[in-house]
Design an enzyme around this catalytic site. Structure first.
Site, PDB file in Angstrom:
ATOM      1  N   THR A  88       0.827  -1.209   0.000  1.00 36.68           N
ATOM      2  CA  THR A  88       0.000   0.000   0.000  1.00 36.68           C
ATOM      3  C   THR A  88       0.857   1.254   0.000  1.00 36.68           C
ATOM      4  OG1 THR A  88      -1.833  -1.095   1.078  1.00 36.68           O
ATOM      5  CG2 THR A  88      -1.713   1.261   1.385  1.00 36.68           C
ATOM      6  N   TYR A 113      -7.810   1.329  -3.543  1.00 39.70           N
ATOM      7  CA  TYR A 113      -6.596   1.614  -4.320  1.00 39.70           C
ATOM      8  C   TYR A 113      -6.004   0.322  -4.888  1.00 39.70           C
ATOM      9  CZ  TYR A 113      -4.564  -0.259  -0.078  1.00 39.70           C
ATOM     10  OH  TYR A 113      -4.267  -1.077   0.962  1.00 39.70           O
ATOM     11  N   THR A 136       1.581  -4.303   4.349  1.00 40.55           N
ATOM     12  CA  THR A 136       1.399  -4.628   5.773  1.00 40.55           C
ATOM     13  C   THR A 136       0.923  -6.069   5.989  1.00 40.55           C
ATOM     14  OG1 THR A 136      -0.869  -3.786   5.707  1.00 40.55           O
ATOM     15  CG2 THR A 136       0.845  -2.240   6.421  1.00 40.55           C
ATOM     16  N   ASP A 137       0.245  -6.654   4.972  1.00 36.24           N
ATOM     17  CA  ASP A 137      -0.453  -7.929   5.199  1.00 36.24           C
ATOM     18  C   ASP A 137       0.461  -9.078   5.615  1.00 36.24           C
ATOM     19  OD1 ASP A 137      -2.892  -6.785   4.705  1.00 36.24           O
ATOM     20  OD2 ASP A 137      -3.009  -7.432   2.617  1.00 36.24           O
ATOM     21  N   LYS A 164       0.567  -7.844  12.662  1.00 38.25           N
ATOM     22  CA  LYS A 164      -0.461  -6.884  12.253  1.00 38.25           C
ATOM     23  C   LYS A 164      -1.706  -7.185  13.071  1.00 38.25           C
ATOM     24  CE  LYS A 164      -2.902  -4.852   8.341  1.00 38.25           C
ATOM     25  NZ  LYS A 164      -3.139  -4.813   6.885  1.00 38.25           N
ATOM     26  N   GLU A 215       3.657 -34.394  26.207  1.00 38.82           N
ATOM     27  CA  GLU A 215       3.004 -33.946  24.972  1.00 38.82           C
ATOM     28  C   GLU A 215       3.550 -34.768  23.803  1.00 38.82           C
ATOM     29  OE1 GLU A 215       0.567 -32.234  24.296  1.00 38.82           O
ATOM     30  OE2 GLU A 215       0.243 -30.743  25.880  1.00 38.82           O
TER      31      GLU A 215
HETATM   32  N1  ASP Z   1      -2.685  -5.523   0.740  1.00 38.20           N
HETATM   33  C1  ASP Z   1      -1.665  -4.535   1.088  1.00 38.20           C
HETATM   34  C2  ASP Z   1      -0.330  -5.272   1.121  1.00 38.20           C
HETATM   35  O1  ASP Z   1      -0.088  -5.987   2.043  1.00 38.20           O
HETATM   36  C3  ASP Z   1      -1.982  -3.937   2.394  1.00 38.20           C
HETATM   37  C4  ASP Z   1      -1.010  -2.919   2.896  1.00 38.20           C
HETATM   38  O2  ASP Z   1       0.103  -2.784   2.438  1.00 38.20           O
HETATM   39  O3  ASP Z   1      -1.397  -2.210   3.852  1.00 38.20           O
HETATM   40  O4  ASP Z   1       0.438  -5.141   0.215  1.00 38.20           O
END
Ligand code: ASP
Length: 322
Positions: free
Chosen positions: A15, A29, A94-95, A165, A296
């Site tokens: 983004t 966008y 961000t993803d 995130k 476990e």
């Molecule tokens: N979909 C975008 C990405 O991860 C979201 C972002 O950058 O905020 O590239």
């Protein structure tokens, strides 16, 4: 500021490089359109620091791939080896930023900083957050003594191991959970709260193996929840027994609470483990870690989130070429 003078900014998309039809549109966008050189044009370098830019990829980070990771790790290593380079900045969506950060820390664990940064609003927004985030990331990359892979967003520095995130829309979209942030960037200065990520000599071996590996192992994530079933595990096992190409080699189970699994999923996971599939439990809780209990039968991933546990397991399963 460091005695090194260069900070290299690697563009990957996201983004921060997004473009919308109108300045008032923060969500409609297209990500990954503006080149990294153009992003840098609006940002002044700290005194004594020169900037260089390189476009490594141009993707929405939801579409991140191993191929890009391999290239990115390689370019980071090459730039960090240059004596006059203080650090590397990576512009990223961000993803999946936390996955790339964790991957890079696992294979580089560098003694110089690698700083991922991003934006929640596109470059065309009325008040884009990208330029300030990029400026802050450059400051961190040029800070004397900084090291390791970190993320910088909304004035906060997060270690790769802890960053997640946590918000879909807020500009301050990242959190470091229990560990807390590594520090803050305030008016061009880093206020550090914790140690930088540790340098790890064993990262070099992972780096070499990762670059040389003919293919990366397939590791799937499955979530334990109310009325969970083992049917997907059994389907993956069947395909594996039938010799499917790229058959599953590892399973990460996003477990409830302190690493517990629905009994049907657990039984299937034990069948998979008996068949040679590597199984790892990671908690689906946002905070805390799995505290090991005696006897476990399935390993746990400690404080790693399911997506980071998947990267750890993939790197563990990577084989050198024969
Ligand atoms: N979909 C975008 C990405 O991860 C979201 C972002 O950058 O905020 O590239």
């Amino acid at each position: 500021m460091s005695t090194f003078s260069r900070v290299v900014v690697l563009g990957t998309g996201g983004t921060i490089a997004g473009r919308a039809a109108s300045a008032g549109d923060n969500i409609g966008y297209t990500a990954a359109e503006v080149g990294v050189a153009q992003l840098l044009a609006g940002v002044d370098a700290p005194a004594g620091v020169t900037l260089a830019a390189e476009q490594v990829s141009q993707v929405d980070s939801k579409d991140m791939s191993f191929d890009i990771w391999r290239r990115l790790a390689d370019r980071c290593a090459a730039w960090l080896a240059e004596p006059d380079v203080a650090g590397v900045v990576i512009t990223h969506g961000t993803d999946t930023l936390e996955e790339t950060a964790y991957f890079l820390q696992s294979v580089l664990a560098p003694d110089k900083p690698v700083v991922l940064t991003c934006a929640m609003r596109p470059a065309t927004a009325l008040a884009p957050d990208g330029p300030q985030n990029l400026r802050d990331a450059i400051v961190v990359a040029a800070t004397a003594g900084a090291r390791g892979v970190v993320a910088v967003c909304a004035g906060t520095v997060h270690a790769a191991a802890d960053v997640q995130k946590v918000h879909t829309y807020r500009l301050d979209a990242f959190d470091s959970g229990d560990a807390g942030p590594l520090g803050y960037v305030e008016e061009g200065e880093v206020r550090r709260l914790r140690e930088w990520p540790a340098v790890d000599a064993s990262a070099r071996q992972r780096f070499e193996t990762m670059l040389a590996a003919p293919a990366w192992p397939r590791v799937e994530i499955l979530v334990s929840h109310a009325d969970a079933r083992g049917t997907i595990v059994d389907a993956l096992l069947l395909a594996r027994r039938q010799g499917e190409v790229e058959a599953v080699e590892g399973l990460v189970l996003a477990a409830t609470g302190n690493g517990t699994l629905h009994r049907s999923l657990e039984e299937a996971a034990l069948r998979a483990q008996a068949d040679g599939v590597a199984v790892l439990r990671a908690t689906r809780c946002m905070q805390g870690r799995i505290l090991p209990r005696p006897n476990e039968k399935l390993r746990d991933a400690g404080a790693l989130t399911p997506v980071k546990a998947r990267i750890a397991l993939m790197l563990e399963l990577l084989k050198s070429p024969a």
